[in-house]
Design an enzyme around this catalytic site. Structure first.
Site, PDB file in Angstrom:
ATOM      1  N   CYS A  21       0.820  -1.207   0.000  1.00 43.42           N
ATOM      2  CA  CYS A  21       0.000   0.000   0.000  1.00 43.42           C
ATOM      3  C   CYS A  21       0.860   1.266   0.000  1.00 43.42           C
ATOM      4  CB  CYS A  21      -0.932  -0.013   1.206  1.00 43.42           C
ATOM      5  SG  CYS A  21      -1.910   1.484   1.356  1.00 43.42           S
ATOM      6  N   ALA A  63     -10.795  -4.139 -16.111  1.00 42.67           N
ATOM      7  CA  ALA A  63     -11.413  -2.854 -15.766  1.00 42.67           C
ATOM      8  C   ALA A  63     -11.811  -2.832 -14.298  1.00 42.67           C
ATOM      9  CB  ALA A  63     -12.628  -2.600 -16.650  1.00 42.67           C
ATOM     10  N   ILE A  84      -7.489  -1.115 -10.096  1.00 43.51           N
ATOM     11  CA  ILE A  84      -6.138  -0.741 -10.527  1.00 43.51           C
ATOM     12  C   ILE A  84      -6.161  -0.270 -11.978  1.00 43.51           C
ATOM     13  CG2 ILE A  84      -3.831  -1.643 -11.069  1.00 43.51           C
ATOM     14  CD1 ILE A  84      -4.025  -3.371  -8.564  1.00 43.51           C
ATOM     15  N   GLY A  94      -6.371  -8.607 -11.017  1.00 42.39           N
ATOM     16  CA  GLY A  94      -6.613  -9.044  -9.648  1.00 42.39           C
ATOM     17  C   GLY A  94      -5.327  -9.367  -8.906  1.00 42.39           C
ATOM     18  N   HIS A 106     -24.363  24.067   4.102  1.00 46.92           N
ATOM     19  CA  HIS A 106     -24.537  24.511   2.716  1.00 46.92           C
ATOM     20  C   HIS A 106     -23.489  25.562   2.399  1.00 46.92           C
ATOM     21  CE1 HIS A 106     -26.495  25.629  -0.988  1.00 46.92           C
ATOM     22  NE2 HIS A 106     -26.425  26.902  -0.616  1.00 46.92           N
TER      23      HIS A 106
HETATM   24  P1  NAI Z   1     -10.000  -6.358  -9.650  1.00 51.51           P
HETATM   25  O1  NAI Z   1     -10.399  -7.665  -9.137  1.00 51.51           O
HETATM   26  O2  NAI Z   1     -10.560  -5.109  -9.079  1.00 51.51           O
HETATM   27  O3  NAI Z   1     -10.274  -6.308 -11.237  1.00 51.51           O
HETATM   28  C1  NAI Z   1      -9.715  -7.228 -12.141  1.00 51.51           C
HETATM   29  C2  NAI Z   1     -10.482  -7.167 -13.428  1.00 51.51           C
HETATM   30  O4  NAI Z   1      -9.810  -7.957 -14.407  1.00 51.51           O
HETATM   31  C3  NAI Z   1     -11.889  -7.737 -13.314  1.00 51.51           C
HETATM   32  O5  NAI Z   1     -12.797  -6.799 -13.839  1.00 51.51           O
HETATM   33  C4  NAI Z   1     -11.820  -9.018 -14.134  1.00 51.51           C
HETATM   34  O6  NAI Z   1     -13.057  -9.333 -14.727  1.00 51.51           O
HETATM   35  C5  NAI Z   1     -10.765  -8.663 -15.179  1.00 51.51           C
HETATM   36  N1  NAI Z   1     -10.135  -9.821 -15.828  1.00 51.51           N
HETATM   37  C6  NAI Z   1      -9.691 -10.942 -15.221  1.00 51.51           C
HETATM   38  N2  NAI Z   1      -9.172 -11.787 -16.153  1.00 51.51           N
HETATM   39  C7  NAI Z   1      -9.295 -11.175 -17.358  1.00 51.51           C
HETATM   40  C8  NAI Z   1      -8.954 -11.539 -18.710  1.00 51.51           C
HETATM   41  N3  NAI Z   1      -8.370 -12.704 -19.014  1.00 51.51           N
HETATM   42  N4  NAI Z   1      -9.215 -10.676 -19.706  1.00 51.51           N
HETATM   43  C9  NAI Z   1      -9.803  -9.484 -19.426  1.00 51.51           C
HETATM   44  N5  NAI Z   1     -10.135  -9.090 -18.176  1.00 51.51           N
HETATM   45  C10 NAI Z   1      -9.887  -9.919 -17.155  1.00 51.51           C
HETATM   46  O7  NAI Z   1      -8.399  -6.354  -9.556  1.00 51.51           O
HETATM   47  P2  NAI Z   1      -7.314  -5.214  -9.664  1.00 51.51           P
HETATM   48  O8  NAI Z   1      -7.849  -3.982 -10.297  1.00 51.51           O
HETATM   49  O9  NAI Z   1      -6.120  -5.862 -10.258  1.00 51.51           O
HETATM   50  O10 NAI Z   1      -7.047  -4.874  -8.135  1.00 51.51           O
HETATM   51  C11 NAI Z   1      -6.522  -5.877  -7.273  1.00 51.51           C
HETATM   52  C12 NAI Z   1      -6.942  -5.648  -5.855  1.00 51.51           C
HETATM   53  O11 NAI Z   1      -6.355  -4.478  -5.345  1.00 51.51           O
HETATM   54  C13 NAI Z   1      -8.433  -5.521  -5.717  1.00 51.51           C
HETATM   55  O12 NAI Z   1      -8.859  -6.332  -4.658  1.00 51.51           O
HETATM   56  C14 NAI Z   1      -8.654  -4.078  -5.412  1.00 51.51           C
HETATM   57  O13 NAI Z   1      -9.776  -3.884  -4.570  1.00 51.51           O
HETATM   58  C15 NAI Z   1      -7.354  -3.681  -4.730  1.00 51.51           C
HETATM   59  N6  NAI Z   1      -7.094  -2.273  -4.986  1.00 51.51           N
HETATM   60  C16 NAI Z   1      -7.869  -1.343  -4.365  1.00 51.51           C
HETATM   61  C17 NAI Z   1      -7.701  -0.016  -4.610  1.00 51.51           C
HETATM   62  C18 NAI Z   1      -8.600   0.954  -3.955  1.00 51.51           C
HETATM   63  O14 NAI Z   1      -9.233   0.612  -2.964  1.00 51.51           O
HETATM   64  N7  NAI Z   1      -8.726   2.186  -4.457  1.00 51.51           N
HETATM   65  C19 NAI Z   1      -6.690   0.470  -5.558  1.00 51.51           C
HETATM   66  C20 NAI Z   1      -5.982  -0.599  -6.199  1.00 51.51           C
HETATM   67  C21 NAI Z   1      -6.177  -1.905  -5.902  1.00 51.51           C
END
Ligand code: NAI
Length: 462
Positions: free
Chosen positions: A42, A177, A180, A268, A441
């Protein structure tokens, strides 16, 4: 006698918070961390540097988009990439040094190196064995990339490499999408990169309220991001100048591909427990590489606990922090508790997106009787003044009891506004409780109150 009451493996938000709270509760605590700096993913390569990049590029976007509208004339600034990176690095080091200070203040020992657990009650760091009554695994997670894809963190990158690119690329394909993909995609789109997001599902941000996801996609598209939805990525092949991403559309098996300077794999994350020796210890594992724990964060081995991304639940820093505080209380003989029904989620794009509690889709699937109070930021004077009136607040409440069940916000300051709802939900408040609470407000938070009013006799400004 053991060297320590508690040894925690990992100094991310879960581990360092657990350490500080355990020390505050009178325990002798050590944290094992192999990185050069404290704070875990983080602080070092996640939440914090990405927020610095989001802030800097948002400022840039504002100067280009909105300054002239406000009578602020003159040449828009250009990007000095090295300076922007240095700013981001300063933000990171300020925060990681802050944790070091807090460790000293609370007399938490930092055992530098990568640890393993040779036996219950023992932690090995380098050649040294340290003993402890309790061990807490807080080793977090790592990027979960797609099979057959080689990440070099230069051309094919995870979020880590995306934060340290040599230059903003001309073109970028983001796979996934999720949070991240959209945060980093926004950063580069604002820097002038042509960003294409390829997503497996038919909507962005899986699990998010569908109306919010749709509005979010529309707003991001206007900001220049392109989306290919319902596309299963098949391969990523390095080329002379970048890499080609090939995918197959799920609806008709049509194959397509796109070459880009940089490919960000954001599909992910998975628990990181490599090298801990859990298998030899016989620690029971749950699905998807998680460490299995009971309601008190204990594994099947007495005295070994686990928290944060390494166990089940959303991979969020604040969820890990809450578990860190809870496990520290439990180890001190107190009651530790995490309310998993009230964990907010925030995406730090512009506008921000935030949610807590259940989505409308979940309530429908449960067959629950609910009501919806919605209020557009178009009716909020403050949002209009800063050109961010596109989103809305959507409050969900029980149809009979009026108790708040969830809230979904897309709009200015959403990541802070959501906490009003978190507190309300923690107290079991009704939408009417919120509607009867005076809100200053002009503030964005009036939109939250208006959504609560919309759950009753109606909003005023809509
Ligand atoms: P995520 O789980 O949010 O999204 C991954 C996306 O990749 C999903 O929409 C999934 O359907 C797609 N995907 C998977 N395999 C695929 C494929 N073969 N082709 C196309 N699309 C595919 O994971 P992300 O964005 O990598 O984040 C990882 C973790 O880090 C999450 O648990 C997230 O909550 C956490 N995180 C949180 C943040 C925040 O709270 N602002 C910022 C960054 C990360």
């Amino acid at each position: 006698m053991a060297d320590f009451d508690t040894i925690i493996l990992g100094a991310g938000p879960g581990g360092y918070v657990a350490a500080i709270r355990a020390a505050q509760l009178g325990q002798k605590v050590a944290v094992v961390e192999g990185r050069e700096t404290l704070g875990g993913t983080c602080l070092n390569v996640g939440c914090i540097p990405s927020k610095a990049m989001l802030h800097a590029t948002h400022m840039l976007h504002e100067t280009h988009e909105n300054f002239e509208k406000m009578g602020l004339m003159g040449a828009a600034p250009t990007v000095d990439w090295a300076k922007m990176q240095a700013y981001k690095d300063d933000v990171v080091s300020g925060n990681t040094k802050g944790i070091e200070f807090l460790f000293k203040k609370n007399k938490v020992t930092w055992l530098k190196g990568w640890g393993s657990i040779p036996a219950a009650g023992q932690v090995k760091v380098g050649d040294d064995i340290h003993t402890a009554k309790n061990i807490v695994i807080a080793t977090g997670s790592e990027a979960s990339t797609l099979p057959g894809i080689t990440v070099d963190e230069k051309v094919v990158v995870t979020s880590t490499g995306a934060l340290t690119l040599a230059n903003p690329p001309k073109t970028m394909v983001v796979i996934g999408a999720g949070v991240i993909g959209l945060e980093m995609g926004s950063v580069y789109a604002r820097l002038g990169t042509q960003v294409t997001v390829v997503e497996y599902l038919d909507a962005i941000t899986p699990g998010m309220d569908a109306e919010v996801a749709k509005t979010f996609q529309r707003i991001l598209s206007k900001q220049g991001l392109k989306f290919v939805l319902g596309a299963a990525v098949q391969s990523v092949t390095k080329t002379k100048t970048g890499a080609t991403v090939a995918w197959k559309l799920k609806k008709n098996d049509k194959e397509d591909s796109l070459e880009a300077d940089v490919v960000l794999v954001a599909t992910g994350r998975k628990p990181f427990t490599t090298g801990l020796g859990l298998e030899a210890l016989g620690v029971e594992m749950g699905p998807r590489g998680t460490v299995k724990t009971d309601a008190h964060f204990m594994t099947n081995i007495k005295g070994i606990y686990a928290i944060g991304d390494a166990i089940a639940g959303p991979m969020l820093a604040h969820k890990a922090e809450d578990e860190g505080m809870a496990v520290a209380e439990i180890l001190a003989g107190n009651h530790g508790h995490v309310n998993y029904g009230v964990i907010p989620g925030v995406i730090y794009t512009a506008p921000e997106v935030a949610n807590v509690g259940q989505t409308e889709e979940q309530l429908k699937a449960e067959g629950r009787a609910y009501k919806v109070g919605k209020f557009p930021f178009m009716g909020n004077a403050r949002a209009k003044a800063i050109f961010q009136a596109e989103g809305f607040v959507k409050l969900l409440a029980d149809k009979d009891t009026d108790r708040i069940l969830g809230c979904h916000i897309i709009g200015p300051g959403a990541g802070d506004l959501i906490h009003e709802i978190c507190v309300a939900m923690e107290f079991g408040a009704s939408a009417q409780d919120l509607a009867l609470t005076c809100h200053a407000h002009p503030t964005y938070s009036e939109a939250v109150r208006e959504a609560a009013l919309a759950c009753g006799d109606g909003a005023i400004h809509a």
